[in-house]
Design a protein around this motif. Structure first.
Motif, PDB file in Angstrom:
ATOM      1  N   ALA A  44     -41.567  12.441   6.139  1.00  0.00           N
ATOM      2  CA  ALA A  44     -41.104  13.281   7.238  1.00  0.00           C
ATOM      3  C   ALA A  44     -41.233  12.562   8.574  1.00  0.00           C
ATOM      4  CB  ALA A  44     -41.893  14.592   7.269  1.00  0.00           C
ATOM      5  N   VAL A  45     -42.335  11.865   8.769  1.00  0.00           N
ATOM      6  CA  VAL A  45     -42.532  11.110  10.006  1.00  0.00           C
ATOM      7  C   VAL A  45     -41.506   9.976  10.089  1.00  0.00           C
ATOM      8  CG1 VAL A  45     -44.122   9.546  11.194  1.00  0.00           C
ATOM      9  CG2 VAL A  45     -44.956  11.708  10.272  1.00  0.00           C
ATOM     10  N   TRP A  46     -41.289   9.273   8.974  1.00  0.00           N
ATOM     11  CA  TRP A  46     -40.327   8.178   8.967  1.00  0.00           C
ATOM     12  C   TRP A  46     -38.922   8.696   9.258  1.00  0.00           C
ATOM     13  CZ3 TRP A  46     -40.001   3.348   9.763  1.00  0.00           C
ATOM     14  CH2 TRP A  46     -38.857   2.645   9.409  1.00  0.00           C
ATOM     15  N   SER A  47     -38.569   9.847   8.714  1.00  0.00           N
ATOM     16  CA  SER A  47     -37.258  10.440   8.969  1.00  0.00           C
ATOM     17  C   SER A  47     -37.099  10.782  10.446  1.00  0.00           C
ATOM     18  CB  SER A  47     -37.088  11.692   8.119  1.00  0.00           C
ATOM     19  OG  SER A  47     -35.891  12.329   8.414  1.00  0.00           O
ATOM     20  N   GLY A  48     -38.136  11.299  11.066  1.00  0.00           N
ATOM     21  CA  GLY A  48     -38.096  11.614  12.491  1.00  0.00           C
ATOM     22  C   GLY A  48     -37.930  10.371  13.347  1.00  0.00           C
ATOM     23  N   VAL A  49     -38.636   9.316  13.018  1.00  0.00           N
ATOM     24  CA  VAL A  49     -38.533   8.070  13.775  1.00  0.00           C
ATOM     25  C   VAL A  49     -37.134   7.468  13.626  1.00  0.00           C
ATOM     26  CG1 VAL A  49     -39.376   5.675  13.871  1.00  0.00           C
ATOM     27  CG2 VAL A  49     -40.998   7.566  13.716  1.00  0.00           C
ATOM     28  N   ALA A  50     -36.613   7.470  12.415  1.00  0.00           N
ATOM     29  CA  ALA A  50     -35.283   6.910  12.173  1.00  0.00           C
ATOM     30  C   ALA A  50     -34.210   7.712  12.906  1.00  0.00           C
ATOM     31  CB  ALA A  50     -35.002   6.887  10.678  1.00  0.00           C
ATOM     32  N   SER A  51     -34.313   9.032  12.901  1.00  0.00           N
ATOM     33  CA  SER A  51     -33.310   9.842  13.599  1.00  0.00           C
ATOM     34  C   SER A  51     -33.409   9.654  15.117  1.00  0.00           C
ATOM     35  CB  SER A  51     -33.449  11.317  13.231  1.00  0.00           C
ATOM     36  OG  SER A  51     -34.701  11.803  13.619  1.00  0.00           O
ATOM     37  N   PHE A  52     -34.607   9.430  15.646  1.00  0.00           N
ATOM     38  CA  PHE A  52     -34.766   9.161  17.066  1.00  0.00           C
ATOM     39  C   PHE A  52     -34.050   7.862  17.451  1.00  0.00           C
ATOM     40  CE2 PHE A  52     -37.144   6.888  20.376  1.00  0.00           C
ATOM     41  CZ  PHE A  52     -36.951   7.758  21.441  1.00  0.00           C
ATOM     42  N   PHE A  53     -34.256   6.809  16.667  1.00  0.00           N
ATOM     43  CA  PHE A  53     -33.608   5.538  16.974  1.00  0.00           C
ATOM     44  C   PHE A  53     -32.087   5.615  16.807  1.00  0.00           C
ATOM     45  CE2 PHE A  53     -37.888   3.677  16.499  1.00  0.00           C
ATOM     46  CZ  PHE A  53     -37.934   3.022  17.722  1.00  0.00           C
ATOM     47  N   ARG A  54     -31.615   6.396  15.816  1.00  0.00           N
ATOM     48  CA  ARG A  54     -30.176   6.578  15.675  1.00  0.00           C
ATOM     49  C   ARG A  54     -29.603   7.276  16.896  1.00  0.00           C
ATOM     50  NH1 ARG A  54     -30.513   9.425  10.798  1.00  0.00           N
ATOM     51  NH2 ARG A  54     -31.650   7.970   9.538  1.00  0.00           N
ATOM     52  N   ALA A  55     -30.319   8.285  17.404  1.00  0.00           N
ATOM     53  CA  ALA A  55     -29.857   9.004  18.594  1.00  0.00           C
ATOM     54  C   ALA A  55     -29.836   8.083  19.815  1.00  0.00           C
ATOM     55  CB  ALA A  55     -30.752  10.213  18.855  1.00  0.00           C
ATOM     56  N   MET A  56     -30.836   7.215  19.927  1.00  0.00           N
ATOM     57  CA  MET A  56     -30.863   6.272  21.045  1.00  0.00           C
ATOM     58  C   MET A  56     -29.703   5.276  20.951  1.00  0.00           C
ATOM     59  SD  MET A  56     -33.214   6.756  23.273  1.00  0.00           S
ATOM     60  CE  MET A  56     -32.949   8.514  23.166  1.00  0.00           C
ATOM     61  N   LEU A  57     -29.398   4.802  19.764  1.00  0.00           N
ATOM     62  CA  LEU A  57     -28.277   3.884  19.584  1.00  0.00           C
ATOM     63  C   LEU A  57     -26.947   4.568  19.925  1.00  0.00           C
ATOM     64  CD1 LEU A  57     -29.279   1.961  16.358  1.00  0.00           C
ATOM     65  CD2 LEU A  57     -29.123   1.064  18.680  1.00  0.00           C
ATOM     66  N   ARG A  58     -26.799   5.819  19.532  1.00  0.00           N
ATOM     67  CA  ARG A  58     -25.569   6.561  19.886  1.00  0.00           C
ATOM     68  C   ARG A  58     -25.469   6.736  21.384  1.00  0.00           C
ATOM     69  NH1 ARG A  58     -26.572  11.044  15.547  1.00  0.00           N
ATOM     70  NH2 ARG A  58     -26.034   9.852  13.690  1.00  0.00           N
ATOM     71  N   TRP A  59     -26.585   7.008  22.033  1.00  0.00           N
ATOM     72  CA  TRP A  59     -26.591   7.225  23.477  1.00  0.00           C
ATOM     73  C   TRP A  59     -26.239   5.935  24.233  1.00  0.00           C
ATOM     74  CZ3 TRP A  59     -30.251   5.777  27.368  1.00  0.00           C
ATOM     75  CH2 TRP A  59     -30.039   6.420  28.595  1.00  0.00           C
ATOM     76  N   LEU A  60     -26.758   4.814  23.746  1.00  0.00           N
ATOM     77  CA  LEU A  60     -26.492   3.529  24.390  1.00  0.00           C
ATOM     78  C   LEU A  60     -25.040   3.065  24.205  1.00  0.00           C
ATOM     79  CD1 LEU A  60     -29.779   1.605  23.626  1.00  0.00           C
ATOM     80  CD2 LEU A  60     -29.025   2.507  25.837  1.00  0.00           C
TER      81      LEU A  60
END
Length: 61
Positions: A44-60
């Motif tokens: 669950a923690v790994w899924s949260g971290v991965a989704s955060f980085f995906r969101a940052m990549l989309r934002w950039l």
């Protein structure tokens, strides 16, 4: 002496568990639950971290 039904070890005649099996099975269930909960929390923690980085990549982009 009598034999334990679970493990076959010698035990006392009166109704008590043998020294190998322990007094109750609830301890075993708790250990199994803890063993199953740890990987679930890590995933669950790994899924949260991965989704955060995906969101940052989309934002950039």
């Amino acid at each position: 002496m009598k034999k334990c039904r679970k493990c076959g070890a010698d035990r006392r005649r009166w109704p008590r568990s043998c020294p190998r099996c322990g007094p109750s099975a609830t301890r075993d269930a708790a250990e199994v639950g803890a063993d199953m909960a740890a990987p679930a929390v890590i995933s669950a923690v790994w899924s949260g971290v991965a989704s955060f980085f995906r969101a940052m990549l989309r934002w950039l982009n």
